[in-house]
Design a protein around this motif. Sequence first.
Motif, PDB file in Angstrom:
ATOM      1  N   LEU A 178     -25.804 -54.654   0.756  1.00 13.72           N
ATOM      2  CA  LEU A 178     -25.166 -53.645  -0.085  1.00 13.72           C
ATOM      3  C   LEU A 178     -25.556 -52.284   0.481  1.00 13.72           C
ATOM      4  N   HIS A 179     -24.563 -51.585   1.001  1.00 15.83           N
ATOM      5  CA  HIS A 179     -24.841 -50.299   1.656  1.00 15.83           C
ATOM      6  C   HIS A 179     -23.766 -49.298   1.216  1.00 15.83           C
ATOM      7  N   PRO A 180     -24.010 -48.628   0.105  1.00  9.22           N
ATOM      8  CA  PRO A 180     -22.991 -47.773  -0.504  1.00  9.22           C
ATOM      9  C   PRO A 180     -23.268 -46.282  -0.324  1.00  9.22           C
ATOM     10  N   MET A 181     -22.307 -45.499  -0.711  1.00  8.64           N
ATOM     11  CA  MET A 181     -22.465 -44.040  -0.656  1.00  8.64           C
ATOM     12  C   MET A 181     -21.724 -43.412  -1.836  1.00  8.64           C
ATOM     13  N   GLY A 182     -22.240 -42.293  -2.296  1.00 11.56           N
ATOM     14  CA  GLY A 182     -21.614 -41.603  -3.421  1.00 11.56           C
ATOM     15  C   GLY A 182     -22.035 -40.144  -3.472  1.00 11.56           C
ATOM     16  N   TRP A 183     -21.787 -39.537  -4.601  1.00 13.34           N
ATOM     17  CA  TRP A 183     -21.943 -38.074  -4.686  1.00 13.34           C
ATOM     18  C   TRP A 183     -22.686 -37.654  -5.936  1.00 13.34           C
ATOM     19  N   ASP A 184     -23.699 -36.839  -5.707  1.00 13.49           N
ATOM     20  CA  ASP A 184     -24.500 -36.289  -6.788  1.00 13.49           C
ATOM     21  C   ASP A 184     -23.958 -34.880  -7.030  1.00 13.49           C
ATOM     22  N   ALA A 185     -22.983 -34.757  -7.905  1.00 15.63           N
ATOM     23  CA  ALA A 185     -22.166 -33.550  -7.863  1.00 15.63           C
ATOM     24  C   ALA A 185     -22.298 -32.611  -9.068  1.00 15.63           C
ATOM     25  N   PHE A 186     -23.116 -32.994 -10.048  1.00 17.60           N
ATOM     26  CA  PHE A 186     -23.373 -32.058 -11.148  1.00 17.60           C
ATOM     27  C   PHE A 186     -24.479 -31.102 -10.732  1.00 17.60           C
ATOM     28  N   GLY A 187     -24.584 -29.997 -11.454  1.00 14.37           N
ATOM     29  CA  GLY A 187     -25.738 -29.140 -11.243  1.00 14.37           C
ATOM     30  C   GLY A 187     -25.398 -27.759 -10.726  1.00 14.37           C
ATOM     31  N   LYS A 196     -18.821 -18.283  -7.576  1.00 12.74           N
ATOM     32  CA  LYS A 196     -18.697 -17.333  -6.473  1.00 12.74           C
ATOM     33  C   LYS A 196     -17.290 -17.363  -5.878  1.00 12.74           C
ATOM     34  N   ASN A 197     -16.751 -18.554  -5.740  1.00 16.18           N
ATOM     35  CA  ASN A 197     -15.440 -18.679  -5.106  1.00 16.18           C
ATOM     36  C   ASN A 197     -14.297 -18.734  -6.113  1.00 16.18           C
ATOM     37  N   LYS A 198     -14.658 -18.490  -7.387  1.00 19.69           N
ATOM     38  CA  LYS A 198     -13.667 -18.395  -8.448  1.00 19.69           C
ATOM     39  C   LYS A 198     -12.740 -19.616  -8.526  1.00 19.69           C
ATOM     40  N   VAL A 199     -13.364 -20.769  -8.497  1.00 22.16           N
ATOM     41  CA  VAL A 199     -12.608 -21.996  -8.738  1.00 22.16           C
ATOM     42  C   VAL A 199     -13.365 -22.824  -9.760  1.00 22.16           C
ATOM     43  N   HIS A 200     -12.685 -23.767 -10.362  1.00 20.74           N
ATOM     44  CA  HIS A 200     -13.353 -24.645 -11.312  1.00 20.74           C
ATOM     45  C   HIS A 200     -14.340 -25.529 -10.543  1.00 20.74           C
ATOM     46  N   PRO A 201     -15.526 -25.775 -11.094  1.00 22.53           N
ATOM     47  CA  PRO A 201     -16.491 -26.624 -10.384  1.00 22.53           C
ATOM     48  C   PRO A 201     -15.878 -27.967  -9.977  1.00 22.53           C
ATOM     49  N   ARG A 202     -15.021 -28.513 -10.831  1.00 18.83           N
ATOM     50  CA  ARG A 202     -14.443 -29.820 -10.513  1.00 18.83           C
ATOM     51  C   ARG A 202     -13.584 -29.739  -9.243  1.00 18.83           C
ATOM     52  N   VAL A 203     -12.839 -28.659  -9.160  1.00 24.09           N
ATOM     53  CA  VAL A 203     -11.973 -28.474  -7.998  1.00 24.09           C
ATOM     54  C   VAL A 203     -12.827 -28.294  -6.743  1.00 24.09           C
ATOM     55  N   ALA A 204     -13.870 -27.471  -6.894  1.00 26.56           N
ATOM     56  CA  ALA A 204     -14.752 -27.233  -5.751  1.00 26.56           C
ATOM     57  C   ALA A 204     -15.410 -28.529  -5.314  1.00 26.56           C
ATOM     58  N   VAL A 205     -15.880 -29.299  -6.276  1.00 21.83           N
ATOM     59  CA  VAL A 205     -16.569 -30.546  -5.962  1.00 21.83           C
ATOM     60  C   VAL A 205     -15.627 -31.530  -5.272  1.00 21.83           C
ATOM     61  N   GLU A 206     -14.412 -31.616  -5.764  1.00 23.92           N
ATOM     62  CA  GLU A 206     -13.447 -32.534  -5.149  1.00 23.92           C
ATOM     63  C   GLU A 206     -13.184 -32.176  -3.695  1.00 23.92           C
ATOM     64  N   LYS A 207     -13.034 -30.887  -3.478  1.00 25.14           N
ATOM     65  CA  LYS A 207     -12.774 -30.413  -2.127  1.00 25.14           C
ATOM     66  C   LYS A 207     -13.976 -30.701  -1.220  1.00 25.14           C
ATOM     67  N   ASN A 208     -15.161 -30.400  -1.746  1.00 24.44           N
ATOM     68  CA  ASN A 208     -16.368 -30.615  -0.945  1.00 24.44           C
ATOM     69  C   ASN A 208     -16.574 -32.090  -0.622  1.00 24.44           C
ATOM     70  N   ILE A 209     -16.291 -32.934  -1.615  1.00 22.64           N
ATOM     71  CA  ILE A 209     -16.456 -34.368  -1.395  1.00 22.64           C
ATOM     72  C   ILE A 209     -15.511 -34.848  -0.299  1.00 22.64           C
ATOM     73  N   ALA A 210     -14.271 -34.382  -0.359  1.00 20.78           N
ATOM     74  CA  ALA A 210     -13.296 -34.796   0.649  1.00 20.78           C
ATOM     75  C   ALA A 210     -13.782 -34.417   2.047  1.00 20.78           C
ATOM     76  N   ARG A 211     -14.335 -33.227   2.155  1.00 19.49           N
ATOM     77  CA  ARG A 211     -14.848 -32.751   3.441  1.00 19.49           C
ATOM     78  C   ARG A 211     -16.026 -33.593   3.906  1.00 19.49           C
ATOM     79  N   PHE A 212     -16.988 -33.800   3.010  1.00 18.09           N
ATOM     80  CA  PHE A 212     -18.176 -34.602   3.337  1.00 18.09           C
ATOM     81  C   PHE A 212     -17.777 -35.999   3.794  1.00 18.09           C
ATOM     82  N   LYS A 213     -16.839 -36.564   3.032  1.00 20.86           N
ATOM     83  CA  LYS A 213     -16.459 -37.948   3.311  1.00 20.86           C
ATOM     84  C   LYS A 213     -15.816 -38.066   4.692  1.00 20.86           C
ATOM     85  N   GLU A 214     -14.997 -37.103   5.018  1.00 19.91           N
ATOM     86  CA  GLU A 214     -14.357 -37.132   6.322  1.00 19.91           C
ATOM     87  C   GLU A 214     -15.406 -36.992   7.432  1.00 19.91           C
TER      88      GLU A 214
END
Length: 797
Positions: free
Chosen positions: A76-85, A94-112
């Motif tokens: 079992l070798h999984p990966m995920g995101w600790d995205a609250f906080g 700072k970037n005037k976006v909703h945290p959820r939107v920012a997190v989604e974007k960041n996750i997509a980048r990290f995952k790629e």
Amino acid sequence: MADNAYNHAKIEKKWQQRWVKEGTFTTPELPGAKKSYVLDMFPYPSGEGLHVGHPKGYIATDVFSRMQRMQGYDVLHPMGWDAFGLPAENYAIKNKVHPRVAVEKNIARFKEQLQNIGFSYDWNREINTTDPEYYKWTQWIFLQLYKKGLAYESFEPINWCPSCQTGLANEDVEQGKCERCGSVVEKRPMRQWALKITEYAEKMLAGLEGLPWPKSIIESQKNWIGKSEGTQIGFPVEFKKEGAKPGLIPVFTTRPDTLFGCTYFVLSPEHLWVQLAIDDTHDVLENKDEVRRYVMQAAKKTEIDRTDATKEKTGVKLGGVWAVNPATGEKIPMYVADYVLAHYGTGAIMAVPAHDERDFEFAKKYELPIKNVVDDRGVLIDSGEFTGINAEEAKKKITEKFGKTTTNYKLRDWVFSRQRYWGEPIPIIHCEEDGIVPVPEDQLPVVLPEVEHYEPAGTGESPLALIIDWVNTTCPKCGKPAKRETNTMPQWAGSSWYYLRYIDPKNTQALVSAEKEKAWMPVNVYVGGAEHATRHLIYARFWHIFLYELGLVSTPEPFMHLENVGLILAEDGRKMSKRFGNVVNPDDIVASVGADTLRIYEMFMGPFNQTVAWSTASMSGPRKFIERLWRLAQASIGQEHDDSEAVLFAINKAIKKVTEDTAAFRFNTAISTMMECLNVFEKERIISRKSLENFILLISPYAPHVCEELWEQLGHADGISQASWPIADEQYLEEQNIIIPVQVNGKVRAEIAVTRDAMQADVEKMAMAQENVTKFIDGKEVRKIIYVPNKLLNIVC
RNA sequence: GCCCGGGUGGCGGAAUGGUAUACGCGAAGGACUUAAAAUCCUUUGCCAGCAAUGGCUUGCGGGUUCGAGUCCCGCCUCGGGCACCA
């Protein structure tokens, strides 16, 4: 040949796509006979993306996982995101976006970025702590803690970060500063939620025993918990004022043997006794105003000023009141002084200036008596009936007569509420009639509401407090209007149990299915940075032990083997940071030299847990290694060839060493062994199919793409990860012809070729025939000959 | 102050008490090439020597041992954790 040149871009893309298409790394729901749970500390998807330091630990677990799969384990070798906080929230503000939107974007980048490196994660099990289906269970665990009386509302002063606008846990404060932003932390009395982690201090300490973790992490945790055994002694307090009732104030000490040397008594400014003595209803202090002023001053000080041992100690004598040394019966003066900490021991001390540096300093300043009661041999003097007894013995006897043994811990309860938006809402309702009412479990999750402004309210309250529609609700008990708790949980909440979610990521009925939990837990290998020693790893263990007591998990400890990944610094020796402009993006490395080269390079840099600086120039070694492998394979595939003894020895030695070293996280030496092996191969120009296959299998966890390609070229229809890990053939490991050194008095003077397990007498005869040996013995008597078979001969004269 | 972990070539580093400096980088010389890149070969701890070879060398000083980078004692120093914790 030109058509067959090594093209990393083409090969890596091809295999990454195939792994996804064929579901190569999909984990079974339940493992078979051999299971292994290999876990990375999941990342915080920040706005900056990954730099080459981040994947180092992930490469290690990937190499390890790939080897174990080939060894027949269900991994079992999984990966995920600790995205609250806070970081995500601050980034969003700072970037005037909703945290959820920012997190989604960041996750997509990290995952790629991660996928470009070719990790064998089972992405079907990807989790995200900010998903309501996930944090439903974070809230659920909180409710279980609440039910057991381990979550409580507290009103004591806590650490407050003026910049982050939120309360902080003790663990979030480093040297009096906010661990996040570096602001000086203030003390603020405010309502907050806390978890009784202190109740688990002893269990957490006990659980550390025998845990196969790095010594330093165990030590850090022990230090943090800070167990200290000592004695509690009650000191009578008497008043000058007629009619005032005498009392008894307990102190904690680890030096009861020095009780006769206690010449004064000190209370912390926050001590309840002091607080009562200075309030309006009491009238026992002669200098109440002066004491009150001092107490207020102390309250205003920052934690840094309060705990700076180098600052001159201050205090105020309490007028009209004195304590009694229970051993000597002497009246001793009482002080309030802020060098005594409110939250350690009883918040009061018996001061023994002769045997405590801090008390000594204070006594000097205020001209208090200093009485020596232990001599330089450690024997008590001037201590009544205990005089002449050694200190260790006296500790026991004095405790017996005047007090009782107690244990103290430095660990403090976990301040669990944050006055910020981007966190799990605490599932509590406040009702005027029923007080604190937990949200019924079937109403979970309490979903984080959409808001216009997610900046801190500025009032010390969470921005959720401003959303009237959401705050106003009805009491689950009486149905009358009530208000929701508006504080959110700290960042560490979601990461305190995420390893359980991977086991059963879609479960909507329970935290984790008992069957799956039992099958996969504990985590066999856990890899992450040492900076989590006294945060994440403390919190996760606390929650796990709690869940174990509830019978929800089957093991008392969550993580068996722990490995710390060493930092990768930038080429200039500093930390990689946007600020310094020295960040290396793995995408660029993958594009220029390939993921396989990056993987080998990072594993080859040095010992895994050690900090090393990045060096782009040094990557040429690993790159050339892959190219040499490629060329050797192109030359050897399709050729009939019998291997020499040297090749057979090299490959079998490599199999043995790479297997052992990879299992033990000694990746750097595993790779150098493979390089040595390839050096031997190259002398032969081509090698047998068998040896080539074994070699490719060995390297495949490290450089999976190129090995898949070569494996396919060798005619295998199944991917290399389905192949079996090679086993060394012992018969080739024993070289028949050995060269051993001959020493004279410990210095090497010659080398002789011997056959394996040659008799000592024969070896001696050969050695004595060496001119360079006899030269050094000449004229001396040979006193002794040490022979280590197949290793060396040492002639002593 | 207390507790951990380190200190080995120009650099990253290797070494169950048994040939210190493996492996890699870098550097120097050579082959191939019109040339360059790539590749291949050689050299590369320091000192002396044409060489054979000798001496020295794992932070410093002692010790144990036939033999110490490794074990013991005492220091120096770097990194990390904890710290007015009674």
